[in-house]
Design an enzyme around this catalytic site. Sequence first.
Site, short mmCIF file in Angstrom:
data_model
loop_
_atom_site.label_atom_id
_atom_site.label_comp_id
_atom_site.label_asym_id
_atom_site.label_seq_id
_atom_site.Cartn_x
_atom_site.Cartn_y
_atom_site.Cartn_z
N ASP A 288 32.59 68.02 45.95
CA ASP A 288 31.54 67.84 46.95
C ASP A 288 30.32 68.64 46.48
O ASP A 288 30.38 69.42 45.54
CB ASP A 288 32.01 68.23 48.35
CG ASP A 288 31.18 67.53 49.42
OD1 ASP A 288 30.09 67.01 49.09
OD2 ASP A 288 31.58 67.50 50.59
C1 NOJ Z 1 28.02 66.67 51.22
C2 NOJ Z 1 28.98 65.84 52.01
O1 NOJ Z 1 30.06 66.64 52.45
C3 NOJ Z 1 29.51 64.65 51.25
O2 NOJ Z 1 30.30 63.89 52.11
C4 NOJ Z 1 28.38 63.87 50.66
O3 NOJ Z 1 28.87 62.72 50.03
C5 NOJ Z 1 27.63 64.77 49.71
N1 NOJ Z 1 27.06 65.88 50.45
C6 NOJ Z 1 26.52 64.04 48.96
O4 NOJ Z 1 25.47 63.78 49.80
#
Ligand code: NOJ
Length: 758
Positions: A288
């Site tokens: 993430d």
């Molecule tokens: C953080 C989020 O938790 C995740 O779900 C997302 O895909 C990413 N940011 C990218 O934006």
Amino acid sequence: MFKKYYIYLLLIVGITSCDQKPQLSETEQKVETLLAKMTLKEKIGQMNQYNGFWNVTGPVPEGGDAQVKYNHLAEGYVGSMLNVRGVKEVREVQKVAVEKSRLGIPLIIGFDLIHGYKTISPIPLAESASWDLEAIKNSAAIGAKEAAAAGINWTFAPMVDITRDARWGRVMEGAGEDPFLGSKIAAARVQGFQGDDLSSPYTVAACAKHFAAYGFAEGGRDYNTVDIGLNTLHNVVLPPFKAALDAGVKTFMNSFNDLNGIPATADKYLQRDVLKSEWNFDGFVVSDWGSLREMMDHGYAKDRKHAGELALNAGSDMDMESYIYHEELEGLLEEGKVKLADIDDAVRRILKVKYELGLFEDPYRYLDEAREKEVTGSQEILDGVLDMAKKSIVLLKNENKLLPLKKNGQKIALIGPLAADKNSPLGNWRIGAADHSAISVLEGLQAYNGNTIKHQQGVKLVNKVPAGFHEEVSINETDRTGFAAAKKAAAKADVVVMVLGEYGFQSGEGRSRANLDLPGLQQELLEEIYAINPNIVLVLMNGRPLVLNWADKHLPAIVEAWHLGTQSGHAIAQVLYGDYNPGGKLPMSFPRSVGQMPLYYNGKSTGRPGADGEDKGSVFWSHYGDEENTALYPFGFGLSYTSFNYSDISLNASEMTATGSIEASVEVTNTGTVEGKEIVQFYLQDIHASAVRPVRELKGFELIDLKPGETKKVTFTIDEKLLQFYSANNTWESETGDFNVFIGTDSTTDRKVTFSLK
Ligand code: NOJ
């Protein structure tokens, strides 16, 4: 003679062992050929993902961080970018990767296509309320079509996190509290995004996230720690991930949270043991956003280098936005802290997906301005999101058949801060959509012209500072100056439609709430309007279950309309006027009090359930002294403009063996006067087991359409596989014994029969 025989034997052995060598597929062979040409730096580059970092259609950056990153792109040290979107922009970055770097390896372009790209579909929690897998699949497919036409190859969806806590802002992004429903929906979304042919310019690779247990954040506070045992992990959290995998999902994303003390990004058990070994996943795992870096904040990695070591060894293949692999992997390899085999494995996985997307064949295959123009906001997509929006609506209350509204001659007061709001219905994940691009409820009602509509905000929206990426508002907490006009409109109306709830960004990532009531002055306004005209239809717009005790007790009609996306107002108006008979059912329990969190229907009985035993009436049973244990609106609940009658359940046998099966049937009759859709739900309870099982668990459902007076028989087949669970032996198995079967209209049905597995 002996020599001859020996040679013959050798030949046979040789042939057999050649046969046993795994045959590489054409794609795998291509990956191997390319891998053999790559330098270590280029390999690590494939594992490095950058956010869009300069105005890509503008001049090449000169100096500073942007230039450094641009150079990385040109040198082949970037495997993927996110948040670059639109054919023009994507072409710019793809050109640098393909035309400037030594090997010309194309980028995979990622994006959070969560509920639509430019045309927004209902938030995933809302879509899940439809229980309509075909519609959900179609919604993902049209989202993929629009995004792929804008040059996007890969969505960071579906979020398949099971969640039981409405305080957590990201409940809006998932399928709710149930692993069975969640698994079906996970598979439908993956199939929708990826289609049958990943190399088609109308599909994108999907990503099951967040691996794992992110939805179990303590206290519902986003990013918080998670502490659950193997029982809950395997029986509740992992099934939707496995379903996504079985549906062919190409990527997984790990997670911000720690699970029992180990940040998910460094969790070897999850990523290497379960996902890549036991489940045989052959796609790749992306971290993430910055989750490698965050392991230092967790108090797990001592520095960036250590974070890189932990993440790679645990099986994280791509580093989103920490730049740690890029900076540290070479050094770690020299020191023997990570293995080249693991780097190669990660790169193979990433390249394979790129090949499957057709990016090597033609890196510009997704980049066609004419297609982008034709597809974006097309009628097909608008119709699709409208269809999905109607199917997502849940009728929570409808006393005296106040709904549907009469189409003519009525004076309607339309009141509430969200009634004319064109932004909130878009929900939270709508990076690609224009602000204020939804049809509001006001506009939806105005499309019917037989009634007079007087609109008043009542409670004003205020600009929120600081705002996020989009224009954000909040619901006023102090200014009552709109009350008087709203009350005046209500006094003159035949019916009052009040549109209340959460503004679009009140749920979503980082948007946890400690309260679950109607925010700001809305409850106060509601009660004051009610005192003047109780003939109120409450239309809710929200991204999570809310506490609605007062409304439930006093109001005649309540419609759960979530954040339904671009076509929101039309969908709501068609339901209010009865052109569409709502048939959605809640995918999450609605609590009576925030103090009940976490609340879910499939809990355990406890040793003191207080059901009918001697404990009830005393204080010593599992309960609250000041609130019921039950939900106000339970999982699976939802009404219709018609009514349904269920027969008793009939079983074709009362015993089965592991190789046999039993059929459980009911007859459902439409006892009302209009055609309607019912979602027939089938639950099982494993009464005694080696590890305590839930009081009931959803194991099947069927959507049926019934004309007035029509009866349909619905049959569910129970086989041994359906009875399996992650047992005290830490394995999936069934255990002999007795099981209860419940079939009915929601998770509280008491229509029950029993059978045994021998
Ligand atoms: C953080 C989020 O938790 C995740 O779900 C997302 O895909 C990413 N940011 C990218 O934006």
